[in-house]
Motif scaffolding. Sequence first.
Motif, short mmCIF file in Angstrom:
data_model
loop_
_atom_site.label_atom_id
_atom_site.label_comp_id
_atom_site.label_asym_id
_atom_site.label_seq_id
_atom_site.Cartn_x
_atom_site.Cartn_y
_atom_site.Cartn_z
N GLU A 34 0.83 -1.20 0.00
CA GLU A 34 0.00 0.00 0.00
C GLU A 34 0.86 1.25 0.00
O GLU A 34 0.56 2.23 -0.68
N ALA A 35 1.94 1.21 0.78
CA ALA A 35 2.85 2.36 0.84
C ALA A 35 3.49 2.59 -0.52
O ALA A 35 3.62 3.72 -0.99
N ARG A 36 3.91 1.50 -1.16
CA ARG A 36 4.55 1.62 -2.46
C ARG A 36 3.58 2.21 -3.48
O ARG A 36 3.91 3.11 -4.25
N ASP A 37 2.35 1.69 -3.50
CA ASP A 37 1.36 2.19 -4.45
C ASP A 37 1.05 3.66 -4.19
O ASP A 37 0.82 4.43 -5.12
N LEU A 38 1.06 4.02 -2.92
CA LEU A 38 0.81 5.42 -2.57
C LEU A 38 1.95 6.31 -3.09
O LEU A 38 1.71 7.38 -3.64
N LEU A 39 3.17 5.83 -2.96
CA LEU A 39 4.32 6.60 -3.46
C LEU A 39 4.21 6.80 -4.97
O LEU A 39 4.54 7.86 -5.50
N ILE A 40 3.74 5.77 -5.65
CA ILE A 40 3.56 5.88 -7.10
C ILE A 40 2.52 6.96 -7.42
O ILE A 40 2.73 7.79 -8.31
N LEU B 42 13.84 12.43 -7.53
CA LEU B 42 14.36 13.10 -6.33
C LEU B 42 13.25 13.34 -5.33
O LEU B 42 13.42 13.20 -4.12
N PHE B 43 12.09 13.70 -5.88
CA PHE B 43 10.94 13.98 -5.04
C PHE B 43 10.52 12.73 -4.25
O PHE B 43 10.31 12.79 -3.04
N VAL B 44 10.37 11.62 -4.93
CA VAL B 44 9.90 10.42 -4.25
C VAL B 44 10.95 9.90 -3.26
O VAL B 44 10.61 9.34 -2.22
N GLU B 45 12.22 10.13 -3.59
CA GLU B 45 13.28 9.74 -2.66
C GLU B 45 13.14 10.53 -1.36
O GLU B 45 13.27 9.97 -0.27
N LYS B 46 12.84 11.81 -1.51
CA LYS B 46 12.71 12.65 -0.32
C LYS B 46 11.52 12.20 0.50
O LYS B 46 11.60 12.06 1.73
N LEU B 47 10.41 11.94 -0.18
CA LEU B 47 9.18 11.52 0.49
C LEU B 47 9.42 10.20 1.23
O LEU B 47 9.05 10.05 2.40
N ALA B 48 10.06 9.27 0.55
CA ALA B 48 10.31 7.96 1.15
C ALA B 48 11.25 8.07 2.35
O ALA B 48 11.04 7.43 3.39
N THR B 49 12.26 8.92 2.21
CA THR B 49 13.22 9.09 3.31
C THR B 49 12.53 9.68 4.54
O THR B 49 12.76 9.23 5.66
N GLU B 50 11.67 10.66 4.32
CA GLU B 50 10.98 11.25 5.47
C GLU B 50 10.02 10.26 6.11
O GLU B 50 9.87 10.22 7.34
N ALA B 51 9.39 9.44 5.29
CA ALA B 51 8.49 8.42 5.83
C ALA B 51 9.30 7.42 6.66
O ALA B 51 8.86 6.96 7.72
N GLY B 62 9.61 -1.00 8.82
CA GLY B 62 8.79 -1.07 7.61
C GLY B 62 7.98 0.21 7.44
O GLY B 62 7.33 0.68 8.37
N ILE B 63 8.06 0.80 6.25
CA ILE B 63 7.26 1.99 5.97
C ILE B 63 5.85 1.54 5.66
O ILE B 63 5.62 0.65 4.83
N ARG B 64 4.90 2.20 6.33
CA ARG B 64 3.51 1.89 6.06
C ARG B 64 2.85 3.04 5.35
O ARG B 64 3.36 4.16 5.33
N TYR B 65 1.68 2.77 4.83
CA TYR B 65 0.86 3.78 4.17
C TYR B 65 0.74 5.02 5.06
O TYR B 65 0.90 6.15 4.61
N ARG B 66 0.48 4.75 6.33
CA ARG B 66 0.24 5.82 7.30
C ARG B 66 1.45 6.76 7.44
O ARG B 66 1.30 7.96 7.63
N ASP B 67 2.65 6.19 7.32
CA ASP B 67 3.86 7.00 7.44
C ASP B 67 3.92 8.04 6.32
O ASP B 67 4.26 9.20 6.54
N VAL B 71 3.69 12.21 6.62
CA VAL B 71 4.67 13.14 6.05
C VAL B 71 3.95 14.21 5.23
O VAL B 71 4.25 15.41 5.33
N VAL B 72 2.99 13.77 4.43
CA VAL B 72 2.25 14.71 3.58
C VAL B 72 1.53 15.74 4.44
O VAL B 72 1.52 16.94 4.14
N ARG B 73 0.97 15.28 5.54
CA ARG B 73 0.20 16.19 6.38
C ARG B 73 1.08 17.20 7.10
O ARG B 73 0.67 18.33 7.35
N LYS B 74 2.31 16.79 7.46
CA LYS B 74 3.08 17.72 8.29
C LYS B 74 4.06 18.59 7.52
O LYS B 74 4.49 19.61 8.01
N ASP B 75 4.42 18.21 6.29
CA ASP B 75 5.40 19.00 5.54
C ASP B 75 4.71 19.79 4.43
O ASP B 75 4.06 19.22 3.56
#
Lengths: 161, 87
Positions: A34-40, B42-51, B62-67, B71-75
């Motif tokens: 789900e996280a991956r799909d969201l990133l996409i 670069l954008f998705v790398e930043k997003l993933a790193t913050e998550a 493990g990064i979850r959807y919620r993470d 990030v989206v809500r606070k940055d």
Amino acid sequence: MNDGFADDELSLPKATVQKMVSDILPVDLTFTKEARDLLIECCVEFIHLVSSEANEICEKEAKKTIAAEHIIKALENLEFKEYIAEALEVAAEHKEQQKNREKKSSKFEQSGVSRDELLRQQEELLSRARERFKNQNIAHDNHTTTAIPVPTASETETKEN
Amino acid sequence: MEKTYGKTVLPLSRVKRIIKQDEDVHYCSNASALLISVATELFVEKLATEAYQLAKLQKRKGIRYRDVEDVVRKDDQFEFLSDLFSI
């Protein structure tokens, strides 16, 4: 959320995004599907955002094609200045590659061989390879013994000693 | 991260297709698509790193959807993504 085929076409390849994210994060870190799909989805939104902004800039200049400078301006306007340097670097590298490729293709033009002739030669090579492959398979099926040399009893004895 | 010369990881054809989804866009040069592609990476790398940072704070690997959502809500930089989440 729609998971139809059409969506995949308009989205980014899941494996690619997954690999990209895995590369920057520590090895033992995982992320859920789900996280991956969201990133996409976030990527797609980002692309829309930047291209839309760039398009507006482009139209203001009464142009029809979004050019590199419009993208740069868009990134600035949207407060993504930090991405500009690297984006320009890759674009410059790409241009360099294109130039080298053009040099190679002009070599082809100078070779004096026509495209049709080259295609004919290629087809010939391919059909020869196909024949070889076919014959190999037939030979393999017919074989009951192989020609691999087997060490004689005396040879193995000396080795053990 | 291993970097290939003059190339991006995301397929250029897909990026162009996504750009063209916008009816207002007439033409987009290849150079533009490439720039967007790099910026997106670069954008998705930043997003993933913050998550990932958020997950780490909670001692998770493990990064979850919620993470990502958090990030989206606070940055502020990711504010444009808030539409992706139902209120």
